[in-house]
Design a protein around this motif. Structure first.
Motif, PDB file in Angstrom:
ATOM      1  N   ALA A  41       0.826  -1.204   0.000  1.00  0.00           N
ATOM      2  CA  ALA A  41       0.000   0.000   0.000  1.00  0.00           C
ATOM      3  C   ALA A  41       0.864   1.259   0.000  1.00  0.00           C
ATOM      4  N   PRO A  42       1.634   1.494  -1.078  1.00  0.00           N
ATOM      5  CA  PRO A  42       2.585   2.610  -1.093  1.00  0.00           C
ATOM      6  C   PRO A  42       1.943   3.990  -1.083  1.00  0.00           C
ATOM      7  N   MET A  43       0.617   4.071  -1.243  1.00  0.00           N
ATOM      8  CA  MET A  43      -0.039   5.364  -1.181  1.00  0.00           C
ATOM      9  C   MET A  43      -0.506   5.717   0.232  1.00  0.00           C
ATOM     10  N   CYS A  44      -0.152   4.896   1.224  1.00  0.00           N
ATOM     11  CA  CYS A  44      -0.442   5.252   2.611  1.00  0.00           C
ATOM     12  C   CYS A  44       0.349   6.493   2.996  1.00  0.00           C
ATOM     13  N   ASP A  45      -0.031   7.103   4.108  1.00  0.00           N
ATOM     14  CA  ASP A  45       0.607   8.354   4.535  1.00  0.00           C
ATOM     15  C   ASP A  45       1.926   8.138   5.251  1.00  0.00           C
ATOM     16  N   ALA A  46       2.100   6.965   5.835  1.00  0.00           N
ATOM     17  CA  ALA A  46       3.356   6.667   6.531  1.00  0.00           C
ATOM     18  C   ALA A  46       3.489   5.161   6.655  1.00  0.00           C
ATOM     19  N   PHE A  47       4.691   4.730   7.058  1.00  0.00           N
ATOM     20  CA  PHE A  47       5.009   3.301   7.100  1.00  0.00           C
ATOM     21  C   PHE A  47       5.902   3.010   8.307  1.00  0.00           C
ATOM     22  N   LEU A  48       5.781   1.792   8.809  1.00  0.00           N
ATOM     23  CA  LEU A  48       6.787   1.268   9.729  1.00  0.00           C
ATOM     24  C   LEU A  48       7.716   0.386   8.912  1.00  0.00           C
ATOM     25  N   VAL A  49       9.020   0.605   9.041  1.00  0.00           N
ATOM     26  CA  VAL A  49      10.004  -0.148   8.278  1.00  0.00           C
ATOM     27  C   VAL A  49      11.138  -0.582   9.193  1.00  0.00           C
ATOM     28  N   LEU A  50      11.864  -1.597   8.752  1.00  0.00           N
ATOM     29  CA  LEU A  50      13.047  -2.075   9.454  1.00  0.00           C
ATOM     30  C   LEU A  50      14.305  -1.647   8.707  1.00  0.00           C
ATOM     31  N   ALA A  51      15.320  -1.256   9.466  1.00  0.00           N
ATOM     32  CA  ALA A  51      16.611  -0.896   8.874  1.00  0.00           C
ATOM     33  C   ALA A  51      17.704  -1.110   9.914  1.00  0.00           C
ATOM     34  N   GLN A  52      18.923  -1.265   9.424  1.00  0.00           N
ATOM     35  CA  GLN A  52      20.071  -1.510  10.286  1.00  0.00           C
ATOM     36  C   GLN A  52      20.621  -0.179  10.811  1.00  0.00           C
ATOM     37  N   ALA A  53      20.410   0.078  12.088  1.00  0.00           N
ATOM     38  CA  ALA A  53      20.972   1.237  12.770  1.00  0.00           C
ATOM     39  C   ALA A  53      22.313   0.841  13.399  1.00  0.00           C
ATOM     40  N   PRO A  54      23.070   1.785  13.948  1.00  0.00           N
ATOM     41  CA  PRO A  54      24.340   1.429  14.586  1.00  0.00           C
ATOM     42  C   PRO A  54      24.217   0.354  15.660  1.00  0.00           C
ATOM     43  N   ALA A  55      23.092   0.322  16.384  1.00  0.00           N
ATOM     44  CA  ALA A  55      22.912  -0.679  17.441  1.00  0.00           C
ATOM     45  C   ALA A  55      22.239  -1.956  16.948  1.00  0.00           C
ATOM     46  N   GLY A  56      21.934  -2.053  15.644  1.00  0.00           N
ATOM     47  CA  GLY A  56      21.300  -3.243  15.097  1.00  0.00           C
ATOM     48  C   GLY A  56      19.972  -2.936  14.438  1.00  0.00           C
ATOM     49  N   LEU A  57      19.275  -3.987  14.032  1.00  0.00           N
ATOM     50  CA  LEU A  57      18.020  -3.842  13.303  1.00  0.00           C
ATOM     51  C   LEU A  57      16.992  -3.103  14.156  1.00  0.00           C
ATOM     52  N   SER A  58      16.444  -2.019  13.616  1.00  0.00           N
ATOM     53  CA  SER A  58      15.563  -1.148  14.379  1.00  0.00           C
ATOM     54  C   SER A  58      14.319  -0.819  13.571  1.00  0.00           C
ATOM     55  N   CYS A  59      13.299  -0.316  14.275  1.00  0.00           N
ATOM     56  CA  CYS A  59      12.015   0.020  13.673  1.00  0.00           C
ATOM     57  C   CYS A  59      11.932   1.532  13.497  1.00  0.00           C
ATOM     58  N   PHE A  60      11.457   1.954  12.325  1.00  0.00           N
ATOM     59  CA  PHE A  60      11.402   3.378  12.009  1.00  0.00           C
ATOM     60  C   PHE A  60      10.040   3.766  11.443  1.00  0.00           C
ATOM     61  N   PHE A  61       9.671   5.012  11.735  1.00  0.00           N
ATOM     62  CA  PHE A  61       8.455   5.629  11.200  1.00  0.00           C
ATOM     63  C   PHE A  61       8.854   6.467  10.000  1.00  0.00           C
ATOM     64  N   LEU A  62       8.254   6.159   8.845  1.00  0.00           N
ATOM     65  CA  LEU A  62       8.672   6.748   7.573  1.00  0.00           C
ATOM     66  C   LEU A  62       7.470   7.416   6.901  1.00  0.00           C
ATOM     67  N   PRO A  63       7.310   8.730   6.993  1.00  0.00           N
ATOM     68  CA  PRO A  63       6.170   9.393   6.347  1.00  0.00           C
ATOM     69  C   PRO A  63       6.443   9.669   4.873  1.00  0.00           C
ATOM     70  N   ARG A  64       5.404   9.719   4.076  1.00  0.00           N
ATOM     71  CA  ARG A  64       5.564  10.068   2.651  1.00  0.00           C
ATOM     72  C   ARG A  64       5.796  11.564   2.477  1.00  0.00           C
ATOM     73  N   VAL A  65       5.121  12.370   3.286  1.00  0.00           N
ATOM     74  CA  VAL A  65       5.295  13.822   3.240  1.00  0.00           C
ATOM     75  C   VAL A  65       5.958  14.263   4.534  1.00  0.00           C
ATOM     76  N   LEU A  66       7.069  14.952   4.432  1.00  0.00           N
ATOM     77  CA  LEU A  66       7.843  15.385   5.599  1.00  0.00           C
ATOM     78  C   LEU A  66       7.187  16.591   6.269  1.00  0.00           C
ATOM     79  N   PRO A  67       7.547  16.869   7.508  1.00  0.00           N
ATOM     80  CA  PRO A  67       6.911  17.991   8.230  1.00  0.00           C
ATOM     81  C   PRO A  67       7.004  19.330   7.518  1.00  0.00           C
ATOM     82  N   ASP A  68       8.008  19.525   6.655  1.00  0.00           N
ATOM     83  CA  ASP A  68       8.106  20.789   5.923  1.00  0.00           C
ATOM     84  C   ASP A  68       7.270  20.803   4.647  1.00  0.00           C
ATOM     85  N   GLY A  69       6.515  19.722   4.391  1.00  0.00           N
ATOM     86  CA  GLY A  69       5.644  19.644   3.227  1.00  0.00           C
ATOM     87  C   GLY A  69       6.269  19.029   1.994  1.00  0.00           C
ATOM     88  N   SER A  70       7.558  18.699   2.037  1.00  0.00           N
ATOM     89  CA  SER A  70       8.226  18.097   0.883  1.00  0.00           C
ATOM     90  C   SER A  70       8.020  16.590   0.876  1.00  0.00           C
TER      91      SER A  70
END
Length: 575
Positions: free
Chosen positions: A249-278
């Motif tokens: 559902a790529p047209m959703c407004d935001a997503f939870l995704v997994l990615a490798q952070a310095p401390a290991g695999l972590s959960c992130f909140f990824l919005p399609r539109v950033l707070p500045d409107g871009s």
């Protein structure tokens, strides 16, 4: 004109899905006895209408189209849907099938303590009101589950973003600022498909991205990198670079995704539109060409230094995002149960009208056996799915917590495994007509293509069996299962034998090789126990004789001659 058209059944249309679904109504009485069902009745009538069926057909016939760039070459990454898709989304959001259960949970029956296998006591609160108000006294998750199952009968693939929106809220609580800003919009009953800043929208939806091409279910093999990028109102900010092989559902407004952070695999909140409107740097590479689930857009994406915010503890991404996965697995069981009910209803409608060899198909002995057998399977799936939904309404109760851990993988495994076989047999009841797409009007063909999805997505069969083993190692799970099955002792000899052996098998299960068999047997035992408490004696007896006592073959339609076929068929009729 060379011939007249006759002996062709009238389509199943303009009927009331909830009023005619006796197994679902009985499951609701058992799990939520004080439920006021007026809104479910209205929803069921709307879902059975000719115009909503037309929207479902068109949304699947005219599938989503990706527009990666505009005509000037600018990156836009937008997916265009048929208007029918938006009508379906508007109806499902308006019915509260996405985030509304969380809006009232603090006031709901979920805060009570129910330490028994049976249903919660009826509330003394007055009945009536909206589904959300009713949920405060009878269980928001149980209510929502019934509506979700009914909607699946109309069109299942648009429920992908609905399910993920429902599932995301528990995980978002680990970031208080994000939860405070987004939760009210996630629970809104307004569908707003516009691509703009969340604060400017009347409602939002969410998706997720876990798997990558090299790992699949082994998400620890993910390679997407998350680089720290400071902090702000939403907490620790990161830049994500990498890809997702399935990004639903790529047209959703935001997503939870997994990615490798310095401390290991972590959960992130990824919005399609950033707070500045871009627009965020989420680049859709292509849409998946799937077997079924055609109205829903599933995609492959790349992140090019996309901005995301940490949810939960860094390095603990898998348990964090699995809070979301648990809820979507409930929906897999509910969705397959709804598809079973719909394909059974279509088969019954056809066989009641179609004449062959001098009488209606439904009066033919072998066809009655097939239809009765399908009705048993459908009712058992409904009973188990609704029992699982009830467990989520009681998060403070130890028994319900244990049953949620046990029944989530069990229901997801067994019900979804049975779906494809079920749909094939129901399709065969229609003969060649069932196999024909007919410009999107062949609903049975659409159901058949949809059925494997719930078994594969959100953890395939082996993953579910392994999850069951993990649940059994919690210590209290075997005792909780024994308690759940206790009310049916003496109900049927075959069930007694199975229930007596299951706690020991659960406690001694140390190897993976038999985990699927255990999941199957737990599912059958709990289904039988539920039918004992919710269904007529003819249903319970036929289920135990066939599924547990062995008076059954290897295909549907092999029930023993002593079954009350008429009682089973009449109970399942959609008209």
């Amino acid at each position: 004109m060379t011939h007249d058209v006759f002996n062709q059944p009238a389509p199943l249309v303009d009927y009331k899905l909830f009023e005619t679904n006796r197994p679902l109504r009985d499951a609701l009485k058992f799990n939520a006895p004080s439920l006021a069902t007026a809104e479910l009745s209205a929803l069921g009538a709307r879902l059975g209408s000719a115009d909503m069926q037309a929207h479902a057909r068109l949304a699947n016939l005219h599938t989503p189209v990706l527009h990666s760039h505009d005509r000037f070459g600018r990156r836009v990454d937008q997916v265009e849907f048929h208007p029918g898709y938006h009508e379906l989304m508007k109806l499902s959001v308006g019915a509260g099938l996405h985030g509304t259960p969380w809006a009232s949970q603090a006031e709901s029956v979920g805060t009570t303590d129910v330490r028994r296998a049976g249903p919660p006591q009826a509330s003394t609160a007055p009945a009536g009101g909206s589904a959300l108000r009713a949920a405060k006294s009878v269980g928001a998750h149980t209510l929502r589950a019934a509506g979700f199952m009914l909607f699946t009968e109309l069109e299942p693939s648009t429920l992908c973003p609905i399910s993920m929106t429902y599932a995301v809220t528990p995980a978002l609580r680990s970031n208080a600022a994000l939860h405070a800003d987004w939760a009210p919009k996630l629970a809104s009953r307004h569908y707003d498909p516009a691509l703009k800043l969340f604060s400017e929208k009347t409602g939002v939806t969410m998706g997720m991205g876990m798997t990558e091409k090299q790992g699949g279910s082994d998400v620890r093999a993910n390679t997407t990198q998350a680089v720290p990028d400071g902090s702000d109102h939403w907490g620790r900010r990161f830049r994500l670079t990498g890809h997702k092989w399935f990004f639903s559902a790529p047209m959703c407004d935001a997503f939870l995704v997994l990615a490798q952070a310095p401390a290991g695999l972590s959960c992130f909140f990824l919005p399609r539109v950033l707070p500045d409107g871009s627009l965020n740097a989420i680049h859709i590479q292509r849409l998946k060409d799937k077997l079924g689930n055609k109205a829903n857009a599933s995609s492959e994406v790349e992140f090019e230094s996309a901005t995301a915010w940490l949810v939960g503890e860094e390095g603990r991404g898998i348990p964090q995002i699995l809070e979301m996965g648990t809820m979507t697995r409930l929906d897999c069981a509910l969705g397959t149960s709804g598809l079973m009910r719909q394909s059974l209803s279509i088969a019954l409608n056809h066989c009641a009208q179609r004449q062959a060899f001098g009488k209606p198909l439904i009066a033919q002995s072998l066809m009655r056996n097939v239809l009765a057998d399908l009705a048993l399977e459908s009712e058992a799936a409904t009973a188990l799915s609704m029992r699982l939904a009830r467990a989520f309404d009681h998060p403070a109760d130890p028994h319900e917590q244990a049953m949620a851990r046990l029944l989530t993988p069990v229901a997801k495994f067994w019900i979804c495994k049975r779906g494809s076989h079920f749909a094939q047999e129901a399709m065969e009841c229609l003969g060649g007509n069932g196999y024909v797409e007919a410009g999107g009007e062949g609903i049975m063909a659409r159901i058949y293509r949809e059925m494997p999805l719930n078994s594969i997505w959100e953890g395939a069969g082996n993953i579910m069996a392994l999850d069951l083993l993990r649940a059994l190692r919690k210590g209290d799970a075997a005792a909780a299962l024994a308690h759940e099955l206790a009310p049916v002792k003496g109900g049927h000899p075959a069930l007694d034998r199975l229930t007596a052996a299951l706690p020991t098998r659960a406690e001694e299960m140390a190897t993976e090789i038999e985990a699927r068999r255990l999941a199957q047997d737990v599912a059958l035992a709990v289904q039988a126990a539920l039918l004992y408490q919710t269904a007529p004696a003819a249903v319970f007896g036929a289920f135990c004789d066939s599924r547990l006592a062995g008076n059954w073959g290897q295909a549907f339609g092999t029930l023993g001659a002593g079954v009350d076929f008429d009682a089973l068929v009449q109970r399942a009729m959609p008209q």
